[in-house]
Motif scaffolding. Structure first.
Motif, PDB file in Angstrom:
ATOM      1  N   GLU A  83      57.710  34.307  37.281  1.00 53.97           N
ATOM      2  CA  GLU A  83      57.534  34.547  35.845  1.00 53.97           C
ATOM      3  C   GLU A  83      56.446  33.670  35.233  1.00 53.97           C
ATOM      4  N   ASN A  84      56.071  32.575  35.912  1.00 54.10           N
ATOM      5  CA  ASN A  84      55.040  31.669  35.405  1.00 54.10           C
ATOM      6  C   ASN A  84      53.633  32.028  35.876  1.00 54.10           C
ATOM      7  N   ALA A  85      53.519  32.958  36.810  1.00 58.31           N
ATOM      8  CA  ALA A  85      52.218  33.296  37.397  1.00 58.31           C
ATOM      9  C   ALA A  85      51.415  34.207  36.471  1.00 58.31           C
ATOM     10  N   SER A  86      50.112  34.110  36.607  1.00 61.68           N
ATOM     11  CA  SER A  86      49.236  34.981  35.836  1.00 61.68           C
ATOM     12  C   SER A  86      49.305  36.400  36.405  1.00 61.68           C
ATOM     13  N   PRO A  87      49.025  37.410  35.583  1.00 57.25           N
ATOM     14  CA  PRO A  87      48.990  38.785  36.097  1.00 57.25           C
ATOM     15  C   PRO A  87      48.017  38.941  37.270  1.00 57.25           C
ATOM     16  N   GLU A  88      46.880  38.251  37.208  1.00 59.18           N
ATOM     17  CA  GLU A  88      45.901  38.365  38.292  1.00 59.18           C
ATOM     18  C   GLU A  88      46.449  37.787  39.593  1.00 59.18           C
ATOM     19  N   ALA A  89      47.133  36.643  39.545  1.00 56.24           N
ATOM     20  CA  ALA A  89      47.721  36.053  40.754  1.00 56.24           C
ATOM     21  C   ALA A  89      48.775  36.994  41.347  1.00 56.24           C
ATOM     22  N   ILE A  90      49.557  37.630  40.492  1.00 56.05           N
ATOM     23  CA  ILE A  90      50.569  38.584  40.958  1.00 56.05           C
ATOM     24  C   ILE A  90      49.899  39.779  41.627  1.00 56.05           C
ATOM     25  N   ARG A  91      48.858  40.322  41.013  1.00 59.71           N
ATOM     26  CA  ARG A  91      48.142  41.468  41.606  1.00 59.71           C
ATOM     27  C   ARG A  91      47.547  41.100  42.964  1.00 59.71           C
ATOM     28  N   GLN A  92      46.949  39.921  43.053  1.00 59.51           N
ATOM     29  CA  GLN A  92      46.346  39.491  44.322  1.00 59.51           C
ATOM     30  C   GLN A  92      47.407  39.339  45.409  1.00 59.51           C
ATOM     31  N   ALA A  93      48.537  38.744  45.074  1.00 59.50           N
ATOM     32  CA  ALA A  93      49.609  38.572  46.062  1.00 59.50           C
ATOM     33  C   ALA A  93      50.110  39.926  46.561  1.00 59.50           C
ATOM     34  N   LEU A  94      50.288  40.871  45.647  1.00 63.71           N
ATOM     35  CA  LEU A  94      50.770  42.197  46.041  1.00 63.71           C
ATOM     36  C   LEU A  94      49.725  42.949  46.861  1.00 63.71           C
ATOM     37  N   ALA A  95      48.453  42.792  46.523  1.00 65.52           N
ATOM     38  CA  ALA A  95      47.389  43.448  47.296  1.00 65.52           C
ATOM     39  C   ALA A  95      47.350  42.908  48.720  1.00 65.52           C
ATOM     40  N   LYS A  96      47.570  41.618  48.876  1.00 65.64           N
ATOM     41  CA  LYS A  96      47.559  41.028  50.214  1.00 65.64           C
ATOM     42  C   LYS A  96      48.793  41.443  51.009  1.00 65.64           C
ATOM     43  N   ALA A  97      49.902  41.696  50.351  1.00 63.29           N
ATOM     44  CA  ALA A  97      51.097  42.165  51.053  1.00 63.29           C
ATOM     45  C   ALA A  97      50.816  43.511  51.705  1.00 63.29           C
ATOM     46  N   VAL A  98      50.084  44.359  51.024  1.00 66.17           N
ATOM     47  CA  VAL A  98      49.730  45.658  51.585  1.00 66.17           C
ATOM     48  C   VAL A  98      48.845  45.476  52.810  1.00 66.17           C
ATOM     49  N   ARG A  99      47.865  44.577  52.723  1.00 66.86           N
ATOM     50  CA  ARG A  99      46.961  44.322  53.849  1.00 66.86           C
ATOM     51  C   ARG A  99      47.739  43.821  55.059  1.00 66.86           C
ATOM     52  N   ASN A 100      48.664  42.895  54.852  1.00 67.29           N
ATOM     53  CA  ASN A 100      49.430  42.356  55.962  1.00 67.29           C
ATOM     54  C   ASN A 100      50.273  43.430  56.635  1.00 67.29           C
ATOM     55  N   GLU A 101      50.885  44.303  55.852  1.00 67.42           N
ATOM     56  CA  GLU A 101      51.702  45.378  56.416  1.00 67.42           C
ATOM     57  C   GLU A 101      50.848  46.332  57.232  1.00 67.42           C
ATOM     58  N   ALA A 102      49.630  46.611  56.790  1.00 65.45           N
ATOM     59  CA  ALA A 102      48.767  47.544  57.508  1.00 65.45           C
ATOM     60  C   ALA A 102      48.470  47.034  58.910  1.00 65.45           C
ATOM     61  N   GLN A 103      48.472  45.725  59.102  1.00 65.74           N
ATOM     62  CA  GLN A 103      48.190  45.158  60.418  1.00 65.74           C
ATOM     63  C   GLN A 103      49.408  45.181  61.334  1.00 65.74           C
ATOM     64  N   LYS A 104      50.608  45.356  60.785  1.00 71.34           N
ATOM     65  CA  LYS A 104      51.836  45.180  61.536  1.00 71.34           C
ATOM     66  C   LYS A 104      51.966  46.129  62.723  1.00 71.34           C
ATOM     67  N   ASP A 105      51.600  47.391  62.546  1.00 70.76           N
ATOM     68  CA  ASP A 105      51.799  48.369  63.604  1.00 70.76           C
ATOM     69  C   ASP A 105      50.724  48.325  64.677  1.00 70.76           C
ATOM     70  N   GLN A 106      49.705  47.539  64.473  1.00 70.01           N
ATOM     71  CA  GLN A 106      48.655  47.431  65.469  1.00 70.01           C
ATOM     72  C   GLN A 106      49.088  46.480  66.570  1.00 70.01           C
ATOM     73  N   PRO A 107      48.629  46.725  67.804  1.00 71.57           N
ATOM     74  CA  PRO A 107      48.960  45.774  68.858  1.00 71.57           C
ATOM     75  C   PRO A 107      48.300  44.424  68.558  1.00 71.57           C
ATOM     76  N   PRO A 108      48.875  43.329  69.062  1.00 70.16           N
ATOM     77  CA  PRO A 108      48.273  42.031  68.819  1.00 70.16           C
ATOM     78  C   PRO A 108      46.808  42.030  69.240  1.00 70.16           C
ATOM     79  N   LYS A 109      45.965  41.453  68.409  1.00 60.79           N
ATOM     80  CA  LYS A 109      44.530  41.442  68.665  1.00 60.79           C
ATOM     81  C   LYS A 109      44.163  40.380  69.686  1.00 60.79           C
ATOM     82  N   GLU A 110      44.962  39.348  69.769  1.00 60.06           N
ATOM     83  CA  GLU A 110      44.656  38.219  70.639  1.00 60.06           C
ATOM     84  C   GLU A 110      45.943  37.429  70.868  1.00 60.06           C
TER      85      GLU A 110
END
Length: 191
Positions: A98-125
């Protein structure tokens, strides 16, 4: 005013104030756990959202928030994860989304999507090791905790102690290059 970004997944937060902060940052449906004593009814609602459109776990960056996140991750292992640093979520000694700025919240949520997109890929290394964290100054130094927090913020995975941070790096399949780039950016901001 531009319209707020829309999030398809249901966002799971701790309380009503967190829901209000989300509403200022994005268009999304959210469910509040109301702390660690999550009712069976709330768990059923989260389970339904998890099965139908997916969920994003977005708890406060404090001890209670981490315990809630760990419990929900055990119950819903495919949930996406969004993180704020303590500094992004702190105001007058109070820590919460509740103390975070709207921009910090948007950035955190955008990165959550990026992390999930990598999940189904085989390990890169092969997994990143504790020795590599030490070599990068992310452990074994007086400022290692702060460096992990900053690198974790840039990577969108949050900070944590050395073992937890290492587990996050490998769970989200962060590459050595991504980690090195985040460490380099952390070095540049501390100069």
């Amino acid at each position: 005013m531009d319209s707020l970004p829309q999030i398809r997944e249901v966002i799971v937060v701790e309380g009503r104030d967190d829901q209000a902060a989300l509403a200022r940052a994005v268009q999304a449906y959210s469910i509040a756990t109301h702390g660690f004593g999550i009712t069976e009814e709330t768990l059923q609602l989260i389970a339904k959202a998890y099965e139908q459109q997916g969920i994003i776990l977005f708890t406060d960056p404090d001890f209670s928030g981490q315990r809630i996140r760990e419990r929900l991750t055990r119950l819903f292992p495919e949930a996406k994860q969004a993180w704020l640093t303590r500094s992004e979520a702190e105001k007058d000694g109070d820590i919460g989304i509740e103390n975070a700025s709207p921009e910090a919240i948007r950035q955190a949520l955008a990165k959550a999507v990026r992390n999930e997109a990598q999940k189904d890929q085989p390990p890169k290394e092969p997994p990143i090791t504790g020795q590599e964290l030490f070599a990068l100054g992310l452990s074994g130094r007086a400022d290692s905790m702060e460096r992990r927090q900053q690198a974790g913020r840039l990577l969108g995975i949050g900070g944590g102690n050395t073992n937890r941070f290492l587990k996050k790096l490998n769970s989200f399949q962060i590459t050595r290059k991504e980690l090195a780039d985040a460490c380099r950016a952390t070095e540049e901001t501390t100069k």
